[in-house]
Write a protein that holds these residues in place. Structure first.
Motif, PDB file in Angstrom:
ATOM      1  N   THR A   9       0.847  -1.183   0.000  1.00  0.00           N
ATOM      2  CA  THR A   9       0.000   0.000   0.000  1.00  0.00           C
ATOM      3  C   THR A   9       0.887   1.238   0.000  1.00  0.00           C
ATOM      4  O   THR A   9       1.592   1.478   0.986  1.00  0.00           O
ATOM      5  CB  THR A   9      -0.912   0.018   1.251  1.00  0.00           C
ATOM      6  N   PRO A  10       0.887   2.014  -1.075  1.00  0.00           N
ATOM      7  CA  PRO A  10       1.701   3.231  -1.101  1.00  0.00           C
ATOM      8  C   PRO A  10       1.365   4.137   0.086  1.00  0.00           C
ATOM      9  O   PRO A  10       0.194   4.389   0.382  1.00  0.00           O
ATOM     10  CB  PRO A  10       1.319   3.897  -2.428  1.00  0.00           C
ATOM     11  N   GLY A  11       2.403   4.581   0.777  1.00  0.00           N
ATOM     12  CA  GLY A  11       2.221   5.461   1.925  1.00  0.00           C
ATOM     13  C   GLY A  11       1.647   4.777   3.146  1.00  0.00           C
ATOM     14  O   GLY A  11       1.322   5.438   4.133  1.00  0.00           O
ATOM     15  N   GLY A  12       1.534   3.464   3.114  1.00  0.00           N
ATOM     16  CA  GLY A  12       0.919   2.723   4.207  1.00  0.00           C
ATOM     17  C   GLY A  12       1.862   2.450   5.367  1.00  0.00           C
ATOM     18  O   GLY A  12       3.060   2.729   5.320  1.00  0.00           O
ATOM     19  N   ALA A  13       1.276   1.886   6.404  1.00  0.00           N
ATOM     20  CA  ALA A  13       2.040   1.450   7.575  1.00  0.00           C
ATOM     21  C   ALA A  13       2.050  -0.070   7.576  1.00  0.00           C
ATOM     22  O   ALA A  13       1.058  -0.708   7.222  1.00  0.00           O
ATOM     23  CB  ALA A  13       1.417   1.979   8.852  1.00  0.00           C
ATOM     24  N   VAL A  14       3.176  -0.633   7.979  1.00  0.00           N
ATOM     25  CA  VAL A  14       3.316  -2.082   7.983  1.00  0.00           C
ATOM     26  C   VAL A  14       4.009  -2.517   9.277  1.00  0.00           C
ATOM     27  O   VAL A  14       4.942  -1.870   9.740  1.00  0.00           O
ATOM     28  CB  VAL A  14       4.086  -2.573   6.731  1.00  0.00           C
ATOM     29  N   PHE A  15       3.471  -3.583   9.873  1.00  0.00           N
ATOM     30  CA  PHE A  15       4.070  -4.206  11.054  1.00  0.00           C
ATOM     31  C   PHE A  15       4.976  -5.318  10.547  1.00  0.00           C
ATOM     32  O   PHE A  15       4.551  -6.142   9.735  1.00  0.00           O
ATOM     33  CB  PHE A  15       2.969  -4.778  11.950  1.00  0.00           C
ATOM     34  N   ALA A  54       9.424   0.519  17.373  1.00  0.00           N
ATOM     35  CA  ALA A  54      10.369  -0.596  17.256  1.00  0.00           C
ATOM     36  C   ALA A  54      10.639  -1.197  18.624  1.00  0.00           C
ATOM     37  O   ALA A  54      10.588  -0.514  19.644  1.00  0.00           O
ATOM     38  CB  ALA A  54      11.682  -0.109  16.645  1.00  0.00           C
ATOM     39  N   VAL A  55      10.934  -2.487  18.599  1.00  0.00           N
ATOM     40  CA  VAL A  55      11.447  -3.172  19.780  1.00  0.00           C
ATOM     41  C   VAL A  55      12.461  -4.194  19.284  1.00  0.00           C
ATOM     42  O   VAL A  55      12.235  -4.879  18.283  1.00  0.00           O
ATOM     43  CB  VAL A  55      10.341  -3.836  20.637  1.00  0.00           C
ATOM     44  N   HIS A  62      10.617  -6.313  16.125  1.00  0.00           N
ATOM     45  CA  HIS A  62       9.321  -5.887  15.604  1.00  0.00           C
ATOM     46  C   HIS A  62       9.445  -4.409  15.245  1.00  0.00           C
ATOM     47  O   HIS A  62      10.036  -3.632  16.011  1.00  0.00           O
ATOM     48  CB  HIS A  62       8.199  -6.033  16.637  1.00  0.00           C
ATOM     49  N   PHE A  63       8.887  -4.051  14.110  1.00  0.00           N
ATOM     50  CA  PHE A  63       8.836  -2.658  13.679  1.00  0.00           C
ATOM     51  C   PHE A  63       7.430  -2.327  13.222  1.00  0.00           C
ATOM     52  O   PHE A  63       6.705  -3.200  12.731  1.00  0.00           O
ATOM     53  CB  PHE A  63       9.724  -2.422  12.434  1.00  0.00           C
ATOM     54  N   VAL A  64       7.086  -1.065  13.304  1.00  0.00           N
ATOM     55  CA  VAL A  64       6.009  -0.494  12.503  1.00  0.00           C
ATOM     56  C   VAL A  64       6.678   0.585  11.679  1.00  0.00           C
ATOM     57  O   VAL A  64       7.268   1.525  12.230  1.00  0.00           O
ATOM     58  CB  VAL A  64       4.853   0.088  13.353  1.00  0.00           C
ATOM     59  N   TRP A  65       6.649   0.393  10.376  1.00  0.00           N
ATOM     60  CA  TRP A  65       7.221   1.366   9.444  1.00  0.00           C
ATOM     61  C   TRP A  65       6.085   2.061   8.715  1.00  0.00           C
ATOM     62  O   TRP A  65       5.083   1.433   8.344  1.00  0.00           O
ATOM     63  CB  TRP A  65       8.099   0.682   8.398  1.00  0.00           C
ATOM     64  N   THR A  66       6.271   3.355   8.460  1.00  0.00           N
ATOM     65  CA  THR A  66       5.343   4.117   7.634  1.00  0.00           C
ATOM     66  C   THR A  66       6.108   4.577   6.407  1.00  0.00           C
ATOM     67  O   THR A  66       7.157   5.220   6.529  1.00  0.00           O
ATOM     68  CB  THR A  66       4.769   5.322   8.402  1.00  0.00           C
TER      69      THR A  66
END
Length: 190
Positions: A9-15, A54-55, A62-66
């Motif tokens: 998803t362009p511009g999305g957030a991903v775990f 992040a952890v 684990h990350f959440v990237w945007t």
């Protein structure tokens, strides 16, 4: 071979969940955490994105990237992060001979588990659930009693920004943790 399908998803957030090869505790050594941070900084310079949360645990991350608008390629960023970390960790030396033939053929070393696990964040509730899961993960695995006790986490930044109270998920003094992250329905790849 399985047919892996990822949502982009362009511009999305991903775990994301990245795991070390055979669950080696590479990140129990602070110098390896520093190598990881340096690799992430290089990737962010080459292909901008935001590390929202992040952890770093001894054997997985684990990350959440945007991602930026009009960009959906988190896979390329993950691959680059793994390569840069592996090179800094091992230098530019030949692959070890004790890895299986399949890994040797694919030019894979003994640093990372193949592939990675991802989940595209669907909405705000999904985002909150994954952020909570990420920050509570050191407690879940028994490394600490409270999220604020784990050094290698974005938890303190989330407290500073007002997302959490400083005692969120805290069991200090026998308190009830009261953490919500959708329990068994939250699949995170670890």
């Amino acid at each position: 071979m399985p047919d892996y399908r990822r949502v982009y998803t362009p511009g999305g957030a991903v775990f994301l969940t990245l795991v070390t090869y055979n669950r080696k505790t590479l990140f129990a050594q602070p110098e390896n955490i520093q190598r990881l941070r340096q690799a992430a900084a290089i990737v962010k310079t080459e292909m901008p994105f935001d590390i929202t949360a992040a952890v770093i645990l001894p054997d997985h991350l684990h990350f959440v990237w945007t991602l930026p608008p009009h960009d959906d390629n988190y896979s390329k960023r993950v691959g680059r992060l793994k390569v840069l970390f592996t090179r800094s960790f091992k230098g530019n030396v030949a692959l070890p001979q004790d890895v299986c033939l399949s890994r040797q053929r694919q030019r894979e070393s003994d640093v990372w588990q193949r592939r990675f696990w991802e989940h595209t964040i669907r909405d705000e509730a999904d985002w909150i659930g994954h952020i909570n899961y990420l920050h509570y993960n050191p407690v879940k695995h028994g490394f600490v009693g409270c999220p604020h006790q784990w050094e290698f986490s974005s938890f303190r930044q989330f407290v500073k920004n007002g997302f959490y109270a400083k005692d969120w998920g805290c069991r200090c003094g026998g308190q009830e943790a009261g953490v919500e992250y959708e329990g068994a329905s939250l699949v995170v790849g670890e």
